[in-house]
Design a protein around this motif. Structure first.
Motif, PDB file in Angstrom:
ATOM      1  N   LEU A  72       5.327  -8.387  15.761  1.00 35.91           N
ATOM      2  CA  LEU A  72       4.382  -8.906  14.766  1.00 35.91           C
ATOM      3  C   LEU A  72       3.060  -8.146  14.817  1.00 35.91           C
ATOM      4  CD1 LEU A  72       4.965 -12.763  14.803  1.00 35.91           C
ATOM      5  CD2 LEU A  72       5.383 -11.189  12.922  1.00 35.91           C
ATOM      6  N   ASP A  73       2.676  -7.674  16.013  1.00 33.76           N
ATOM      7  CA  ASP A  73       1.490  -6.824  16.117  1.00 33.76           C
ATOM      8  C   ASP A  73       1.741  -5.503  15.413  1.00 33.76           C
ATOM      9  OD1 ASP A  73       0.025  -8.628  17.716  1.00 33.76           O
ATOM     10  OD2 ASP A  73       1.164  -7.996  19.468  1.00 33.76           O
ATOM     11  N   ILE A  74       2.958  -4.989  15.551  1.00 29.71           N
ATOM     12  CA  ILE A  74       3.308  -3.734  14.891  1.00 29.71           C
ATOM     13  C   ILE A  74       3.331  -3.908  13.387  1.00 29.71           C
ATOM     14  CG2 ILE A  74       5.012  -1.873  14.781  1.00 29.71           C
ATOM     15  CD1 ILE A  74       3.605  -2.231  17.490  1.00 29.71           C
ATOM     16  N   VAL A  75       3.771  -5.079  12.934  1.00 29.32           N
ATOM     17  CA  VAL A  75       3.751  -5.362  11.492  1.00 29.32           C
ATOM     18  C   VAL A  75       2.334  -5.200  10.957  1.00 29.32           C
ATOM     19  CG1 VAL A  75       3.929  -7.210   9.773  1.00 29.32           C
ATOM     20  CG2 VAL A  75       5.767  -6.873  11.425  1.00 29.32           C
ATOM     21  N   ARG A  76       1.366  -5.758  11.669  1.00 27.34           N
ATOM     22  CA  ARG A  76      -0.025  -5.652  11.231  1.00 27.34           C
ATOM     23  C   ARG A  76      -0.480  -4.189  11.237  1.00 27.34           C
ATOM     24  NH1 ARG A  76      -0.411  -9.960  15.076  1.00 27.34           N
ATOM     25  NH2 ARG A  76      -0.371 -11.982  14.039  1.00 27.34           N
ATOM     26  N   ASP A  77      -0.087  -3.445  12.265  1.00 23.60           N
ATOM     27  CA  ASP A  77      -0.472  -2.032  12.342  1.00 23.60           C
ATOM     28  C   ASP A  77       0.094  -1.241  11.170  1.00 23.60           C
ATOM     29  OD1 ASP A  77      -1.844  -2.497  14.677  1.00 23.60           O
ATOM     30  OD2 ASP A  77      -0.191  -1.884  15.984  1.00 23.60           O
ATOM     31  N   ILE A  78       1.351  -1.525  10.824  1.00 19.76           N
ATOM     32  CA  ILE A  78       1.980  -0.823   9.705  1.00 19.76           C
ATOM     33  C   ILE A  78       1.272  -1.167   8.398  1.00 19.76           C
ATOM     34  CG2 ILE A  78       4.083  -0.639   8.313  1.00 19.76           C
ATOM     35  CD1 ILE A  78       5.686  -1.018  10.892  1.00 19.76           C
ATOM     36  N   ARG A  79       0.945  -2.439   8.220  1.00 21.37           N
ATOM     37  CA  ARG A  79       0.264  -2.842   6.992  1.00 21.37           C
ATOM     38  C   ARG A  79      -1.132  -2.221   6.922  1.00 21.37           C
ATOM     39  NH1 ARG A  79       1.608  -9.264   6.800  1.00 21.37           N
ATOM     40  NH2 ARG A  79       0.833  -9.194   4.683  1.00 21.37           N
ATOM     41  N   ASP A  80      -1.820  -2.134   8.061  1.00 21.69           N
ATOM     42  CA  ASP A  80      -3.134  -1.470   8.088  1.00 21.69           C
ATOM     43  C   ASP A  80      -2.997  -0.001   7.717  1.00 21.69           C
ATOM     44  OD1 ASP A  80      -4.372  -3.797   8.828  1.00 21.69           O
ATOM     45  OD2 ASP A  80      -4.456  -3.324  10.967  1.00 21.69           O
ATOM     46  N   MET A  81      -1.960   0.646   8.236  1.00 27.15           N
ATOM     47  CA  MET A  81      -1.743   2.055   7.948  1.00 27.15           C
ATOM     48  C   MET A  81      -1.451   2.279   6.461  1.00 27.15           C
ATOM     49  SD  MET A  81       1.049   4.634   9.643  1.00 27.15           S
ATOM     50  CE  MET A  81       2.361   3.861   8.689  1.00 27.15           C
ATOM     51  N   ILE A  82      -0.673   1.375   5.879  1.00 28.94           N
ATOM     52  CA  ILE A  82      -0.365   1.478   4.446  1.00 28.94           C
ATOM     53  C   ILE A  82      -1.642   1.408   3.620  1.00 28.94           C
ATOM     54  CG2 ILE A  82       0.668   0.198   2.516  1.00 28.94           C
ATOM     55  CD1 ILE A  82       3.017  -0.459   4.384  1.00 28.94           C
ATOM     56  N   ARG A  83      -2.549   0.510   4.027  1.00 30.69           N
ATOM     57  CA  ARG A  83      -3.821   0.390   3.300  1.00 30.69           C
ATOM     58  C   ARG A  83      -4.688   1.627   3.515  1.00 30.69           C
ATOM     59  NH1 ARG A  83      -3.436  -5.228   4.689  1.00 30.69           N
ATOM     60  NH2 ARG A  83      -4.492  -4.853   6.665  1.00 30.69           N
ATOM     61  N   GLN A  84      -4.778   2.071   4.757  1.00 29.61           N
ATOM     62  CA  GLN A  84      -5.635   3.216   5.072  1.00 29.61           C
ATOM     63  C   GLN A  84      -5.167   4.491   4.380  1.00 29.61           C
ATOM     64  OE1 GLN A  84      -5.555   3.267   9.347  1.00 29.61           O
ATOM     65  NE2 GLN A  84      -6.762   1.377   9.535  1.00 29.61           N
ATOM     66  N   GLU A  85      -3.853   4.679   4.296  1.00 27.74           N
ATOM     67  CA  GLU A  85      -3.317   5.887   3.668  1.00 27.74           C
ATOM     68  C   GLU A  85      -3.137   5.726   2.163  1.00 27.74           C
ATOM     69  OE1 GLU A  85       0.102   7.364   5.670  1.00 27.74           O
ATOM     70  OE2 GLU A  85      -0.864   7.377   7.647  1.00 27.74           O
ATOM     71  N   LYS A  86      -3.549   4.549   1.649  1.00 33.68           N
ATOM     72  CA  LYS A  86      -3.515   4.279   0.207  1.00 33.68           C
ATOM     73  C   LYS A  86      -2.130   4.506  -0.396  1.00 33.68           C
ATOM     74  CE  LYS A  86      -8.441   5.275  -0.333  1.00 33.68           C
ATOM     75  NZ  LYS A  86      -9.484   6.076  -1.006  1.00 33.68           N
ATOM     76  N   ILE A  87      -1.126   4.004   0.331  1.00 32.16           N
ATOM     77  CA  ILE A  87       0.242   4.067  -0.178  1.00 32.16           C
ATOM     78  C   ILE A  87       0.388   3.033  -1.284  1.00 32.16           C
ATOM     79  CG2 ILE A  87       2.681   3.756   0.420  1.00 32.16           C
ATOM     80  CD1 ILE A  87       1.984   4.663   3.249  1.00 32.16           C
ATOM     81  N   ARG A  88       0.888   3.467  -2.427  1.00 35.79           N
ATOM     82  CA  ARG A  88       0.996   2.607  -3.609  1.00 35.79           C
ATOM     83  C   ARG A  88       2.415   2.059  -3.760  1.00 35.79           C
ATOM     84  NH1 ARG A  88      -4.189   1.572  -4.174  1.00 35.79           N
ATOM     85  NH2 ARG A  88      -5.462   3.456  -4.411  1.00 35.79           N
ATOM     86  N   PRO A  89       2.565   0.949  -4.497  1.00 35.85           N
ATOM     87  CA  PRO A  89       3.912   0.432  -4.755  1.00 35.85           C
ATOM     88  C   PRO A  89       4.801   1.518  -5.345  1.00 35.85           C
ATOM     89  CG  PRO A  89       2.281  -1.174  -5.433  1.00 35.85           C
ATOM     90  CD  PRO A  89       1.523   0.064  -5.061  1.00 35.85           C
TER      91      PRO A  89
END
Length: 216
Positions: A8-25
């Protein structure tokens, strides 16, 4: 990053990375191998994290193509729960009670099924609990209950409630807990719904008290 960090900590890290790298749908997200290298954790942990994100409808896997960020407009569950939790003053109590409702419902479903209640996973858990050197993760046990109940919507909601309640099942099972978990397993195998539910609730209450004591 510590290898023992739970998924679950990794889930948060992945979601943070998605936001930081501006990955779009619709955009492809890094592979398991790439994520494991970036976050410095094992691929099995990454795989579990991606599975939970997929269950929540936040990513989608396309065979032969990779994993892609899903269109959040089609998956409002996260936003609905976030809005509720941020606005309600009784949020922590409500979250815990709602999470427990899903967990007890899963236990009821399992106990009512002859095939699920007799699965080898319960004896496997028992063996791990009785091993002196075993590090039995609380979260693994509860997550297995939710998965085996077969209710995908309940599982999705449970993943979120876990996060919003501060991951209450983090950590390994301690000696004082083992008897409680063994009682839960025995009741499940004997299809004693009320006993299994009561033992689980007793364990959950005990964990809450321990957490409050450690935080004080």
């Amino acid at each position: 990053m510590n290898q023992s960090k739970r998924y679950l900590d990794i889930v948060r890290d992945i979601r943070d990375m998605i936001r930081q790298e501006k990955i779009r749908p619709g955009d492809r997200i890094p592979s398991e191998r790439e994520l494991a290298e970036t976050l410095q954790v094992g691929r099995s942990t990454i795989r579990e994290a991606l599975r939970s994100l997929e269950l929540l409808g936040l990513i989608e896997t396309r065979r032969g193509e990779g994993t892609f960020l899903a269109d959040h407009r089609n998956h409002r569950l996260v936003e609905v729960l976030s809005t509720f939790i941020l606005q309600d003053n009784q949020s922590q109590k409500d979250v815990r009670e709602t999470r427990l409702m899903h967990e007890l419902s899963a236990i009821q479903t399992i106990c009512q099924s002859d095939s699920i209640s007799q699965m080898g996973v319960w004896n496997s858990f028992r063996i791990r609990l009785l091993e002196e050197e075993s590090e039995f993760q609380r979260e693994d046990f509860v997550r297995e209950l939710m998965v085996l109940s077969g209710n995908r919507l309940s599982l999705k909601i449970w993943f979120l409630l876990q996060q919003y309640s501060g991951s209450p099942y983090n950590g390994t099972v301690t000696e004082p807990e083992k008897e409680q978990l063994l009682n839960i397993l025995a009741a499940i195998e004997q299809r004693q719904t009320d006993k299994a539910a009561n033992e689980f609730k007793t364990w959950s209450d005990w964990l809450l008290k321990e957490r409050m004591r450690n935080d004080s």
